[in-house]
Motif scaffolding. Structure first.
Motif, mmCIF file in Angstrom:
data_model
loop_
_atom_site.group_PDB
_atom_site.id
_atom_site.type_symbol
_atom_site.label_atom_id
_atom_site.label_comp_id
_atom_site.label_asym_id
_atom_site.label_seq_id
_atom_site.Cartn_x
_atom_site.Cartn_y
_atom_site.Cartn_z
ATOM 1 N N LYS A 65 7.153 22.735 7.895
ATOM 2 C CA LYS A 65 8.607 22.833 8.043
ATOM 3 C C LYS A 65 9.164 23.985 7.215
ATOM 4 O O LYS A 65 10.164 24.589 7.573
ATOM 5 C CB LYS A 65 9.281 21.526 7.601
ATOM 6 N N GLU A 66 8.498 24.308 6.084
ATOM 7 C CA GLU A 66 8.970 25.369 5.193
ATOM 8 C C GLU A 66 8.550 26.762 5.636
ATOM 9 O O GLU A 66 9.215 27.741 5.343
ATOM 10 C CB GLU A 66 8.465 25.143 3.756
ATOM 11 N N ASN A 67 7.399 26.853 6.323
ATOM 12 C CA ASN A 67 6.873 28.165 6.707
ATOM 13 C C ASN A 67 6.165 28.045 8.061
ATOM 14 O O ASN A 67 5.049 27.539 8.133
ATOM 15 C CB ASN A 67 5.908 28.687 5.633
ATOM 16 N N SER A 68 6.793 28.527 9.104
ATOM 17 C CA SER A 68 6.225 28.396 10.452
ATOM 18 C C SER A 68 4.954 29.232 10.643
ATOM 19 O O SER A 68 4.256 29.068 11.645
ATOM 20 C CB SER A 68 7.260 28.792 11.501
ATOM 21 N N ASN A 69 4.634 30.111 9.692
ATOM 22 C CA ASN A 69 3.386 30.872 9.758
ATOM 23 C C ASN A 69 2.179 30.025 9.375
ATOM 24 O O ASN A 69 1.044 30.474 9.496
ATOM 25 C CB ASN A 69 3.451 32.099 8.845
ATOM 26 N N ILE A 70 2.423 28.803 8.875
ATOM 27 C CA ILE A 70 1.349 27.876 8.528
ATOM 28 C C ILE A 70 1.316 26.825 9.631
ATOM 29 O O ILE A 70 2.256 26.045 9.776
ATOM 30 C CB ILE A 70 1.597 27.224 7.155
ATOM 31 N N SER A 71 0.250 26.834 10.428
ATOM 32 C CA SER A 71 0.229 25.960 11.606
ATOM 33 C C SER A 71 -1.186 25.569 12.000
ATOM 34 O O SER A 71 -2.164 26.162 11.562
ATOM 35 C CB SER A 71 0.905 26.668 12.778
ATOM 36 N N VAL A 72 -1.237 24.564 12.867
ATOM 37 C CA VAL A 72 -2.481 24.176 13.528
ATOM 38 C C VAL A 72 -2.169 24.027 15.010
ATOM 39 O O VAL A 72 -1.221 23.336 15.384
ATOM 40 C CB VAL A 72 -3.056 22.859 12.973
ATOM 41 N N VAL A 73 -2.964 24.705 15.835
ATOM 42 C CA VAL A 73 -2.835 24.612 17.286
ATOM 43 C C VAL A 73 -4.137 24.037 17.830
ATOM 44 O O VAL A 73 -5.221 24.502 17.477
ATOM 45 C CB VAL A 73 -2.563 25.999 17.921
ATOM 46 N N VAL A 74 -4.028 23.015 18.673
ATOM 47 C CA VAL A 74 -5.201 22.421 19.319
ATOM 48 C C VAL A 74 -5.243 22.934 20.749
ATOM 49 O O VAL A 74 -4.263 22.809 21.491
ATOM 50 C CB VAL A 74 -5.139 20.880 19.300
ATOM 51 N N GLY A 129 1.048 44.658 7.480
ATOM 52 C CA GLY A 129 0.226 44.877 6.297
ATOM 53 C C GLY A 129 -0.257 43.589 5.648
ATOM 54 O O GLY A 129 -1.112 43.623 4.765
ATOM 55 N N SER A 130 0.267 42.455 6.058
ATOM 56 C CA SER A 130 -0.166 41.173 5.489
ATOM 57 C C SER A 130 -1.463 40.723 6.163
ATOM 58 O O SER A 130 -1.868 41.264 7.190
ATOM 59 C CB SER A 130 0.920 40.107 5.673
ATOM 60 N N GLN A 131 -2.104 39.744 5.544
ATOM 61 C CA GLN A 131 -3.321 39.181 6.115
ATOM 62 C C GLN A 131 -3.103 37.705 6.406
ATOM 63 O O GLN A 131 -2.486 36.987 5.616
ATOM 64 C CB GLN A 131 -4.504 39.327 5.154
ATOM 65 N N LYS A 132 -3.631 37.250 7.539
ATOM 66 C CA LYS A 132 -3.542 35.858 7.914
ATOM 67 C C LYS A 132 -4.959 35.307 8.036
ATOM 68 O O LYS A 132 -5.826 35.941 8.643
ATOM 69 C CB LYS A 132 -2.800 35.717 9.238
ATOM 70 N N THR A 153 -2.806 30.517 8.512
ATOM 71 C CA THR A 153 -1.941 30.547 7.330
ATOM 72 C C THR A 153 -1.971 31.937 6.699
ATOM 73 O O THR A 153 -2.995 32.634 6.794
ATOM 74 C CB THR A 153 -2.401 29.497 6.296
ATOM 75 N N PRO A 154 -0.881 32.348 6.059
ATOM 76 C CA PRO A 154 -0.967 33.577 5.268
ATOM 77 C C PRO A 154 -2.075 33.423 4.226
ATOM 78 O O PRO A 154 -2.297 32.322 3.708
ATOM 79 C CB PRO A 154 0.412 33.665 4.607
ATOM 80 N N LEU A 155 -2.777 34.496 3.957
ATOM 81 C CA LEU A 155 -3.935 34.462 3.058
ATOM 82 C C LEU A 155 -3.626 33.794 1.728
ATOM 83 O O LEU A 155 -4.396 32.965 1.239
ATOM 84 C CB LEU A 155 -4.457 35.886 2.832
ATOM 85 N N GLU A 156 -2.463 34.100 1.163
ATOM 86 C CA GLU A 156 -2.120 33.557 -0.158
ATOM 87 C C GLU A 156 -1.833 32.058 -0.144
ATOM 88 O O GLU A 156 -1.809 31.414 -1.188
ATOM 89 C CB GLU A 156 -0.931 34.318 -0.775
#
Length: 198
Positions: A65-74, A129-132, A153-156
């Motif tokens: 909910k806080e960061n939509s770049n963190i996800s799981v897709v089935v 420039g970011s890494q996922k 997820t973003p690398l960090e």
């Protein structure tokens, strides 16, 4: 000297009781919300929610909910990929390696809930420039269909979000299949029973 099994039982019971009370970790027995749709089910963290996915073959998706770049897709693997998870993953990797932004980390075969799983970790260098980091878990279930559970997820954020992926992957099953319902506690008790029956 005769081995006294009672000396082993007391520490094991203390560990089980302390674990159940939540003193070691609340996350160990935490369940969260339940996804049940399209023939599959899994648990996901309370801090996540169900989202729509446009990925090919997608049958379920959840994200933070806080960061939509963190996800799981089935995703359900298309039949043209074959019936073997190793071959299907290899076929998919052919397309991945063509991208100059792809960086392979590792690929391992393991078992989750008595099912063979192929886990492929890799990075993608984003245009900004970011890494996922991605973890693609390939699994074939009792219905003879293959699925990919793709954690992104973003690398960090990988280390802090890995427990979310573990929860989803550890509870992933077909709807109505109760064979994966054995809890950690029952597994521990089975081991204790085996120990004392020998």
């Amino acid at each position: 000297m005769k081995f006294n099994k009672t000396l082993i039982l007391i520490p094991l019971l203390i560990v089980v009781v302390v674990s159940l009370s939540g003193c070691i970790t609340d996350d160990l027995f935490k369940t969260g919300e339940t996804f049940e749709s399209n023939g599959i089910t899994f648990q996901y963290p309370d801090s996540w929610h169900i989202v729509n996915s446009v990925a090919e073959g997608s049958i379920g998706a959840v994200a933070s909910k806080e960061n939509s770049n963190i996800s799981v897709v089935v995703q359900q693997v298309p039949s043209e990929y074959g019936t073997d998870i190793q071959q299907a993953c290899s076929k998919n990797n052919v397309n991945l390696v063509k991208s100059p932004n792809y960086v392979n980390i590792q690929e391992v075969k393991t078992t989750v809930n008595n099912q063979t799983v192929l886990i492929h970790r890799y990075l993608v260098n984003e245009p900004d420039g970011s890494q996922k980091e991605h973890v693609a878990s390939w699994i074939k279930l009792k219905n003879d269909k293959m699925y990919v559970i793709l954690f992104s997820t973003p690398l960090e954020s990988y280390e802090s979000q890995r427990s979310s992926y573990d929860l989803i992957m550890g509870t992933f099953a077909l709807q109505g299949d109760n064979s994966n319902s054995n809890s950690l506690v029952s597994s521990i008790m089975d081991q204790i029973n085996k120990f004392f029956s020998s």
